[in-house]
Design a protein around this motif. Structure first.
Motif, short mmCIF file in Angstrom:
data_model
loop_
_atom_site.label_atom_id
_atom_site.label_comp_id
_atom_site.label_asym_id
_atom_site.label_seq_id
_atom_site.Cartn_x
_atom_site.Cartn_y
_atom_site.Cartn_z
N ASP A 7 -15.97 -32.72 -10.07
CA ASP A 7 -15.64 -31.86 -11.21
C ASP A 7 -14.58 -32.52 -12.09
O ASP A 7 -14.68 -32.52 -13.33
CB ASP A 7 -15.16 -30.50 -10.71
N ARG A 8 -13.56 -33.10 -11.47
CA ARG A 8 -12.49 -33.76 -12.24
C ARG A 8 -13.03 -34.93 -13.05
O ARG A 8 -12.68 -35.13 -14.22
CB ARG A 8 -11.39 -34.24 -11.29
N LYS A 9 -13.91 -35.74 -12.45
CA LYS A 9 -14.47 -36.90 -13.14
C LYS A 9 -15.30 -36.48 -14.35
O LYS A 9 -15.22 -37.09 -15.42
CB LYS A 9 -15.32 -37.73 -12.18
N ILE A 10 -16.09 -35.43 -14.16
CA ILE A 10 -16.91 -34.95 -15.27
C ILE A 10 -16.04 -34.45 -16.41
O ILE A 10 -16.28 -34.73 -17.59
CB ILE A 10 -17.87 -33.84 -14.79
N ARG A 11 -14.99 -33.71 -16.07
CA ARG A 11 -14.09 -33.18 -17.10
C ARG A 11 -13.35 -34.31 -17.83
O ARG A 11 -13.11 -34.21 -19.04
CB ARG A 11 -13.10 -32.20 -16.47
N GLU A 12 -12.98 -35.35 -17.09
CA GLU A 12 -12.32 -36.49 -17.73
C GLU A 12 -13.25 -37.18 -18.72
O GLU A 12 -12.84 -37.54 -19.84
CB GLU A 12 -11.83 -37.47 -16.67
N LEU A 13 -14.51 -37.36 -18.32
CA LEU A 13 -15.48 -38.00 -19.20
C LEU A 13 -15.73 -37.18 -20.46
O LEU A 13 -15.91 -37.72 -21.56
CB LEU A 13 -16.80 -38.23 -18.46
N LEU A 14 -15.75 -35.87 -20.29
CA LEU A 14 -16.02 -34.98 -21.41
C LEU A 14 -14.75 -34.61 -22.18
O LEU A 14 -14.83 -33.88 -23.17
CB LEU A 14 -16.70 -33.70 -20.91
N LYS A 15 -13.59 -35.11 -21.66
CA LYS A 15 -12.29 -34.75 -22.25
C LYS A 15 -12.12 -33.23 -22.29
O LYS A 15 -11.59 -32.65 -23.25
CB LYS A 15 -12.16 -35.33 -23.66
N ALA A 16 -12.56 -32.60 -21.23
CA ALA A 16 -12.43 -31.15 -21.09
C ALA A 16 -11.16 -30.81 -20.33
O ALA A 16 -10.65 -31.64 -19.55
CB ALA A 16 -13.64 -30.58 -20.34
N PRO A 17 -10.59 -29.62 -20.54
CA PRO A 17 -9.37 -29.24 -19.82
C PRO A 17 -9.63 -29.17 -18.31
O PRO A 17 -10.76 -28.89 -17.88
CB PRO A 17 -9.03 -27.86 -20.38
N PRO A 18 -8.63 -29.43 -17.50
CA PRO A 18 -8.82 -29.38 -16.04
C PRO A 18 -9.13 -27.98 -15.55
O PRO A 18 -8.77 -26.99 -16.19
CB PRO A 18 -7.46 -29.87 -15.49
N GLN A 19 -9.79 -27.93 -14.42
CA GLN A 19 -10.12 -26.65 -13.81
C GLN A 19 -8.85 -25.97 -13.34
O GLN A 19 -7.88 -26.61 -12.96
CB GLN A 19 -11.07 -26.87 -12.62
N LYS A 20 -8.86 -24.64 -13.36
CA LYS A 20 -7.72 -23.89 -12.85
C LYS A 20 -7.56 -24.17 -11.35
O LYS A 20 -8.55 -24.21 -10.61
CB LYS A 20 -7.91 -22.39 -13.08
N PRO A 21 -6.33 -24.35 -10.91
CA PRO A 21 -6.12 -24.75 -9.50
C PRO A 21 -6.59 -23.72 -8.49
O PRO A 21 -6.91 -24.05 -7.35
CB PRO A 21 -4.60 -24.96 -9.41
N ASP A 22 -6.63 -22.44 -8.91
CA ASP A 22 -7.03 -21.41 -7.94
C ASP A 22 -8.54 -21.21 -7.90
O ASP A 22 -9.05 -20.38 -7.15
CB ASP A 22 -6.34 -20.08 -8.27
N ILE A 23 -9.29 -21.98 -8.72
CA ILE A 23 -10.75 -21.89 -8.71
C ILE A 23 -11.29 -23.22 -8.19
O ILE A 23 -11.31 -24.21 -8.91
CB ILE A 23 -11.31 -21.59 -10.11
N GLN A 24 -11.72 -23.23 -6.95
CA GLN A 24 -12.21 -24.45 -6.33
C GLN A 24 -13.57 -24.18 -5.70
O GLN A 24 -13.74 -23.23 -4.93
CB GLN A 24 -11.22 -24.94 -5.26
N LEU A 25 -14.53 -25.03 -6.03
CA LEU A 25 -15.88 -24.84 -5.51
C LEU A 25 -15.91 -24.86 -3.99
O LEU A 25 -16.66 -24.13 -3.34
CB LEU A 25 -16.80 -25.92 -6.07
N SER A 26 -15.09 -25.71 -3.40
CA SER A 26 -15.10 -25.83 -1.94
C SER A 26 -14.59 -24.56 -1.26
O SER A 26 -14.84 -24.34 -0.08
CB SER A 26 -14.26 -27.03 -1.51
N ARG A 27 -13.85 -23.73 -2.00
CA ARG A 27 -13.30 -22.49 -1.43
C ARG A 27 -14.18 -21.28 -1.72
O ARG A 27 -13.83 -20.16 -1.35
CB ARG A 27 -11.90 -22.21 -1.98
N ALA A 28 -15.31 -21.48 -2.40
CA ALA A 28 -16.13 -20.35 -2.81
C ALA A 28 -16.54 -19.45 -1.64
O ALA A 28 -16.38 -18.22 -1.71
CB ALA A 28 -17.35 -20.83 -3.58
N PRO A 29 -17.04 -19.99 -0.52
CA PRO A 29 -17.41 -19.11 0.59
C PRO A 29 -16.23 -18.32 1.13
O PRO A 29 -16.35 -17.12 1.41
CB PRO A 29 -17.97 -20.08 1.64
#
Length: 297
Positions: A7-29
């Motif tokens: 997710d971080r790499k994709i955002r860097e390539l797109l120059k998009a803002p970083p994901q919120k720290p409390d929203i993590q795909l690995s923590r979804a379950p």
């Protein structure tokens, strides 16, 4: 985790803002389980302090397993589903069926959950262009409001598939011009006039539905639900198919020779003949149409 790294790499390539720290795909379950536990605690508190039933309304999503787990925190379940117009661009239904009959399919999903909870469905009281600004630049039909015929079908499709309550969302966005609002009110008034019928227990005598031969595949057979008030029977018949059908209601032997009539809007259906004969009634029905058949004492 790998997901966050990607997710971080994709955002860097797109120059998009970083994901919120409390929203993590690995923590979804884990986050989903925490939410479920909080809902269960809240449910117990409400029952201990209030005692009235708790209704949980879902989005039209989720696996049957997830629906079942969250339903433990409710006494009444259901979802909102807004399929008009039938376009992939709305993205509201994620079932393979995105037609009007998805209302009945979602009703059936909740009725199958363990616990025999009543199902309340929230139906479409708006057009997508009423609530999504970007649709105002699209052709009017893309985000249009339901027609009277579509609203009527969706209401009775929910009822015939087992819904015990029906609500509407979005009508506050769709009152001007008043055509849609007036049509929706007429549909609701028709159903309300038969309140005692829909509130009654299902009749012990439930008809089987078949249909006369047609060229279509007909992967969605007609649906029927019988109610009994005193010596009168009411049979709600819904054609979920996208083409017209001649529907036969069978298994009505106990009602032979009784006269029958269509109650309410009969513009898209016809009884032929209007009498129970050899345990059967025949109803000619247009695509996505509804027949409320009353069988006299």
């Amino acid at each position: 985790a790998t997901a966050e790294s990607l997710d971080r790499k994709i955002r860097e390539l797109l120059k998009a803002p970083p994901q919120k720290p409390d929203i993590q795909l690995s923590r979804a379950p884990a986050a989903a389980e925490e939410l479920r536990e909080r809902l269960l605690r809240g449910y117990r508190v409400l029952h201990a302090t209030d005692g009235r039933p708790v209704w949980m309304n879902y989005a039209p999503r989720n696996t049957a397993t997830d629906l079942e787990r969250y339903a433990e925190a409710a006494d009444i379940v259901g979802c909102d589903i807004y399929p008009v117009p039938v376009l992939d661009t709305t993205g509201h239904s994620d079932l393979s069926n995105r037609r009007l009959s998805s209302v009945g399919d979602y009703t059936g999903r909740f009725l199958q959950l363990p616990g025999e909870r009543p199902v309340w469905m929230v139906l479409q009281g708006f057009g997508w262009r009423d609530i999504q600004e970007h649709r105002k630049d699209e052709p009017p039909e893309v985000g249009r409001r339901p027609t009277r015929r579509e609203s009527r079908f969706m209401l009775y499709d929910a009822i015939v598939r087992g819904a015990r309550g029906v609500l509407y969302w979005g009508v506050n966005y769709a009152q001007e011009p008043p055509t849609f609002w007036n049509e929706l009110k007429s549909v609701v008034h028709e159903a309300a006039a038969l309140h005692d019928v829909w509130a009654a227990r299902d009749a012990a005598l439930q008809p089987r539905t078949t249909f006369e031969p047609t060229m279509g595949s007909v992967d969605r057979p007609p649906r029927a639900l019988a109610k009994r008030l005193g010596e009168q029977y009411y049979v709600l018949v819904v054609n979920e198919h996208y083409a017209g059908l001649v529907v036969r209601l069978e298994g009505l032997g106990n009602l032979d020779n009784r006269s029958a009539s269509i109650v309410g809007d009969a513009s898209k259906c016809k009884l032929a003949p209007p009498r129970v004969k050899s345990g059967q009634l025949t109803v000619q029905m247009a695509a996505y149409s509804v027949a409320i058949v009353r069988v006299e004492p």
